[in-house]
Design a protein around this motif. Structure first.
Motif, PDB file in Angstrom:
ATOM      1  N   ALA A   1       2.300  34.769   4.106  1.00  0.00           N
ATOM      2  CA  ALA A   1       0.988  34.619   3.474  1.00  0.00           C
ATOM      3  C   ALA A   1       0.291  35.970   3.536  1.00  0.00           C
ATOM      4  O   ALA A   1      -0.406  36.282   4.511  1.00  0.00           O
ATOM      5  CB  ALA A   1       0.167  33.544   4.188  1.00  0.00           C
TER       6      ALA A   1
ATOM      7  N   ALA B   1      -2.457  37.548   2.326  1.00  0.00           N
ATOM      8  CA  ALA B   1      -3.659  37.004   1.697  1.00  0.00           C
ATOM      9  C   ALA B   1      -4.459  38.066   0.950  1.00  0.00           C
ATOM     10  O   ALA B   1      -4.546  39.221   1.387  1.00  0.00           O
ATOM     11  CB  ALA B   1      -4.537  36.361   2.766  1.00  0.00           C
TER      12      ALA B   1
ATOM     13  N   GLN C   1      -9.239  33.024   2.874  1.00  0.00           N
ATOM     14  CA  GLN C   1      -8.032  33.345   3.649  1.00  0.00           C
ATOM     15  C   GLN C   1      -7.666  32.211   4.596  1.00  0.00           C
ATOM     16  O   GLN C   1      -6.477  31.880   4.751  1.00  0.00           O
ATOM     17  CB  GLN C   1      -8.265  34.661   4.411  1.00  0.00           C
ATOM     18  CG  GLN C   1      -8.351  35.868   3.497  1.00  0.00           C
ATOM     19  CD  GLN C   1      -9.194  36.998   4.065  1.00  0.00           C
ATOM     20  OE1 GLN C   1      -9.892  36.839   5.071  1.00  0.00           O
ATOM     21  NE2 GLN C   1      -9.158  38.149   3.412  1.00  0.00           N
TER      22      GLN C   1
ATOM     23  N   LEU D   1      -4.220  30.101   4.723  1.00  0.00           N
ATOM     24  CA  LEU D   1      -3.434  29.981   5.954  1.00  0.00           C
ATOM     25  C   LEU D   1      -3.203  28.520   6.322  1.00  0.00           C
ATOM     26  O   LEU D   1      -2.083  28.132   6.683  1.00  0.00           O
ATOM     27  CB  LEU D   1      -4.147  30.720   7.091  1.00  0.00           C
ATOM     28  CG  LEU D   1      -3.455  30.690   8.453  1.00  0.00           C
ATOM     29  CD1 LEU D   1      -2.032  31.224   8.379  1.00  0.00           C
ATOM     30  CD2 LEU D   1      -4.272  31.477   9.485  1.00  0.00           C
TER      31      LEU D   1
ATOM     32  N   TYR E   1       1.239  35.944   8.635  1.00  0.00           N
ATOM     33  CA  TYR E   1      -0.037  36.120   7.934  1.00  0.00           C
ATOM     34  C   TYR E   1      -0.366  37.604   7.956  1.00  0.00           C
ATOM     35  O   TYR E   1      -0.334  38.238   9.017  1.00  0.00           O
ATOM     36  CB  TYR E   1      -1.149  35.330   8.626  1.00  0.00           C
ATOM     37  CG  TYR E   1      -2.537  35.616   8.070  1.00  0.00           C
ATOM     38  CD1 TYR E   1      -3.000  34.939   6.949  1.00  0.00           C
ATOM     39  CD2 TYR E   1      -3.358  36.569   8.670  1.00  0.00           C
ATOM     40  CE1 TYR E   1      -4.269  35.198   6.435  1.00  0.00           C
ATOM     41  CE2 TYR E   1      -4.628  36.839   8.167  1.00  0.00           C
ATOM     42  CZ  TYR E   1      -5.073  36.155   7.043  1.00  0.00           C
ATOM     43  OH  TYR E   1      -6.320  36.427   6.539  1.00  0.00           O
TER      44      TYR E   1
END
Length: 439
Positions: free
Chosen positions: A312, A314, A344, A348, A363
């Protein structure tokens, strides 16, 4: 850029400007990126010579003034008369003919003391205080103040200094013959600092080589390459914020037998991502059949299947990449650091639902701001999830043992259990990464 909030790097590398010669494209890049890096100082010089407040000027007029002032005060090989006349003509061409005399008067007034002005503007960045550092390095004060509080005055100074310089171009080799072919095209390369597969371009226009469209290498900062390497090995991998695709390709190259799903929110970027995957796979065999590009929202992932690795990366403020995207520092507001973490966190949370038992989620952002990084992780874990943080040093040690990480001190790349690089402190862009493992 002024009208549509477009990004300079994307425009400069678009096909619209392919017709420019190498020399003209280099000058265009210097003008655009230079003005964006030093905009507050450029504008302060215009303001001293203008009877009109800058906020009252049409974008075409202000842009023409900025172009001339940057050439007069920051460049040495363009005659003052040529810079002034060209900006006057630009205003006329933009159908602002009535403003031509105003632009001419402002620039001629400023040009009178240009030699002394050059000396005053070309001084070193002043790290004595937050105010001095922000003003002398052409950064918003509120950003510099944050960095001093988070990282100290010395690191904040290095970050600002790095942001005002032309960043190193790094590449990731994808084919054994890539380096030899690039050298044959006149490209001079140096070894990467962090990764064995990375190289740094010392000379030559890497974007005009035949090896780039052939997919033999990709242009990618080493910190970004490092984030992709932290994903590790899996058989089913999801990249939930995939465009422009550099990390997706890196994950695919590290996992040649994996099924890769790449999700992108915007349909036009998803189309570009599909094109990129097809274009780059002549160098990587049949893997193209195992990379699926999906147009969708990472906050509401549409998959039933679970993945053993999820990335991820972001969308964020981008404060770790301001040397490449200097316009971002002028667009960003403190309010953005309230809104972005909510988005974000939603990404997540959604990504966590897609991780199989024993799987891992990485992340990452290219932000320097705690609200977008550590705080997002802590808020997600505080909701009682079945995840725990894996210390990034564990994975960095693995990469070093496998010969991929060549940096001798992995702990220098971490802050607590997280990957944390700072531009200017580390020889790369600023990135954050956390590894979460599902129990």
């Amino acid at each position: 850029m002024e009208r549509e909030s477009a990004y300079a790097s994307e425009l400069l590398h678009s096909r619209t400007y392919d017709r420019l010669t190498v020399v003209d494209h280099s000058l265009t890049t210097e003008l655009v990126m230079g003005i964006l890096r030093w905009r507050s100082l450029v504008d302060s010089q215009i303001a001293k010579s203008s009877a009109q407040p800058l906020s009252k000027l049409d974008p075409e007029i202000l842009t023409a003034l900025r172009l001339a002032v940057y050439q007069l005060c920051w460049l040495s090989r363009i005659p003052a008369r040529a810079a002034i006349n060209e900006s006057v003509e630009l205003v006329k061409r933009a159908r602002k003919r009535s403003a031509a005399s105003f632009v001419n008067a402002v620039l001629r007034k400023l040009a009178v003391g240009v030699s002394q002005l050059n000396k005053s503007l070309q001084h070193e960045i002043n790290p004595a205080s937050a105010e001095g550092l922000a003003a002398s390095s052409a950064h918003p004060f509120w950003l510099v103040e944050r960095w001093i509080e988070a990282y100290g005055i010395d690191s904040a100074f290095r970050i600002c200094q790095h942001n005002q310089s032309v960043p190193v171009t790094a590449i990731r080799l994808r084919h054994p013959e890539a380096e030899e072919l690039l050298r044959a095209e006149g490209i001079k390369l140096a070894p990467g600092v962090f990764l064995a597969s990375a190289r740094r371009v010392q000379h030559g226009d890497i974007a005009r080589t035949a090896a780039l469209p052939a997919g033999l290498f990709v242009i990618q900062d080493e910190a970004s390459q490092l984030v992709a390497a932290l994903v590790g090995h899996g058989s089913h991998v999801l990249d939930c914020c995939a465009a422009p695709g550099g990390k997706t390709l890196a994950v695919a190259d590290h996992n040649p037998n994996a099924d890769i799903t790449a999700l992108e929110l915007h349909s036009h970027r998803a189309r570009l991502l599909r094109t990129l995957m097809r274009a780059h796979h002549p160098a990587t065999g049949t893997r193209a059949q195992r990379i699926r590009v999906v147009n969708g929202d990472a906050r509401n992932l549409p998959f039933v299947t679970k993945f053993d690795r999820v990335l991820a990366d972001a969308p964020c403020s981008g404060t770790g990449t301001l040397s490449r995207n200097p316009e971002s520092k002028w667009r960003l507001t403190p309010e953005d650091l309230v809104d972005l973490p909510e988005r974000q966190l939603a990404i997540l949370r959604s990504a966590m639902t897609q991780v199989a038992g024993g799987g891992r989620l990485i992340y990452s952002t290219c932000s320097l701001e705690k609200e977008e990084n550590e705080d997002v992780i802590e808020r997600a874990l505080a909701e009682g999830s079945s995840f725990h943080v894996i210390d990034c040093r564990t994975e960095l040690d693995r990469l070093r043992q496998e010969g991929e990480l060549i940096w001798p001190e992995p702990s220098w790349l971490t802050r607590g259990p997280y990957l944390r690089t700072l531009p200017g402190v580390h020889p790369c862009d600023g990135f954050f990464a956390a590894i979460l493992e599902r129990t």
